[in-house]
Design an enzyme around this catalytic site. Structure first.
Site, PDB file in Angstrom:
ATOM      1  N   ASP A   1     115.253  35.497  68.827  1.00  0.00           N
ATOM      2  CA  ASP A   1     115.457  35.941  67.448  1.00  0.00           C
ATOM      3  C   ASP A   1     115.946  37.384  67.402  1.00  0.00           C
ATOM      4  OD1 ASP A   1     115.087  33.969  65.536  1.00  0.00           O
ATOM      5  OD2 ASP A   1     112.915  34.245  65.441  1.00  0.00           O
TER       6      ASP A   1
ATOM      7  N   GLU B   1     114.771  25.492  57.775  1.00  0.00           N
ATOM      8  CA  GLU B   1     113.325  25.654  57.597  1.00  0.00           C
ATOM      9  C   GLU B   1     112.918  25.476  56.140  1.00  0.00           C
ATOM     10  OE1 GLU B   1     109.646  28.831  58.319  1.00  0.00           O
ATOM     11  OE2 GLU B   1     111.644  29.264  59.131  1.00  0.00           O
TER      12      GLU B   1
ATOM     13  N   ASP C   1     110.674  35.751  66.227  1.00  0.00           N
ATOM     14  CA  ASP C   1     110.066  36.967  65.697  1.00  0.00           C
ATOM     15  C   ASP C   1     108.708  36.674  65.070  1.00  0.00           C
ATOM     16  OD1 ASP C   1     110.985  35.688  63.427  1.00  0.00           O
ATOM     17  OD2 ASP C   1     112.193  37.371  62.695  1.00  0.00           O
ATOM     18  N   SER C   2     108.327  35.390  65.043  1.00  0.00           N
ATOM     19  CA  SER C   2     106.961  35.016  64.667  1.00  0.00           C
ATOM     20  C   SER C   2     105.937  35.628  65.609  1.00  0.00           C
ATOM     21  CB  SER C   2     106.819  33.488  64.668  1.00  0.00           C
ATOM     22  OG  SER C   2     107.324  32.939  65.886  1.00  0.00           O
TER      23      SER C   2
END
Length: 286
Positions: free
Chosen positions: A102, A201, A63-64
């Site tokens: 995602d 992350e 989704d980045s």
């Protein structure tokens, strides 16, 4: 990907012809725990997938893409429509890697049933092998619900960008004893629920190592530790397409500089009328 090409006569574009290879599977990824590190990068387009696929074990349609492709300030405005469109493109462009997509913010948190409805749409429309969801213990029942119904789930813990407002920013997680313990519990819960892999992350390195030792599925780090079972980065970050990146990004190239130089040369050739030349123009046949 092989180096041979076929010409699409309708568009005159040369398309790479895939070399015969068998696509990796989710069980094969799970079996890599503690073995050769897994290589994972983000991809959002057919062409990028074609270039990355021979070198990667997993391609993440992250989704980045909200920031990288659409210029949004965060991932929160990304939609299922966006994820499905880009996910299908990446599946079409890859032949080897496991493609993971995602789940965007708001598409899975309300209930396991909502998550299944969204994930089933993603899987059906894209042909991807798995989905990824952010969240720890609270999402464990959803991970179990999806896994039991044939949808492989990759977890995501630590710094979870969709929860940036609740976290108060993008700083590293796990510095306090309480947060360390919570993230370990998150990892254990979603692994026990059936996640085939977990992205960790932005966690301090001792915590990353503890997560790897705690769970039986592969842990893929991003801003974590080289001791993780694999690594993932946003491709555009590691290629040097953006001037500012997170501390944990290593720039393996300066693509922004190379693109700028190429465009500068193109502009000069256009203005001097040296482009197009005889090789790029069509002449009457004798």
């Amino acid at each position: 990907m092989s180096t041979t090409y076929t010409i699409d006569t309708s568009t005159s574009r040369a398309n790479p012809t895939p070399a015969p290879m068998k696509r990796l599977t989710v069980p094969a990824i799970l079996a890599r725990k503690g073995k050769e590190p897994l290589v994972m990068l983000t991809a959002y387009t057919v062409r990028m997938a074609q270039l990355l696929d021979p070198h990667c074990d997993l391609l993440l349609v992250g989704d980045s893409l909200g920031q990288v492709i659409y210029g949004l300030p965060s991932t929160l405005a990304v939609t299922l429509d966006m994820m499905c469109a880009h996910g299908a493109a990446v599946v079409r462009g890859s032949y080897h890697s496991v493609v993971v997509i995602d789940m965007p913010f708001g598409s899975y948190e309300a209930s396991p049933e909502q998550a299944f409805h969204s994930a089933a749409r993603v899987m059906a429309e894209t042909g991807a092998a798995a989905i990824k969801m952010e969240g720890g213990e609270a999402m464990a029942p959803t991970v179990a619900f999806l896994s039991a119904r044939g949808i492989p789930v990759m977890g995501h813990i630590g710094l979870t960008p969709q929860a940036v407002n609740a976290l108060g920013g993008y700083g590293a997680r796990g510095r306090s004893n309480a947060e360390h313990a919570k993230i370990i519990a998150d990892a254990r819960a979603i692994a026990d629920a059936g996640a085939f892999a977990i992205v960790a992350e932005g966690v301090v390195e001792p915590l990353a190592r503890a997560i790897v030792a705690e769970v039986s599925c592969p842990v893929i780090g991003i801003g974590a530790s080289a001791d993780c079972d694999g690594q993932v980065l946003v491709t555009e970050d590691m290629l040097g397409l953006f001037e500012r990146t997170a501390r944990f990004v290593k720039k393996f190239d300066d693509m922004a500089g190379r693109i700028s130089a190429a465009v500068e040369t193109y502009a000069a050739d256009v203005r001097s009328r040296s482009f197009p030349g005889p090789e790029q123009t069509y002449q009457p046949k004798d």
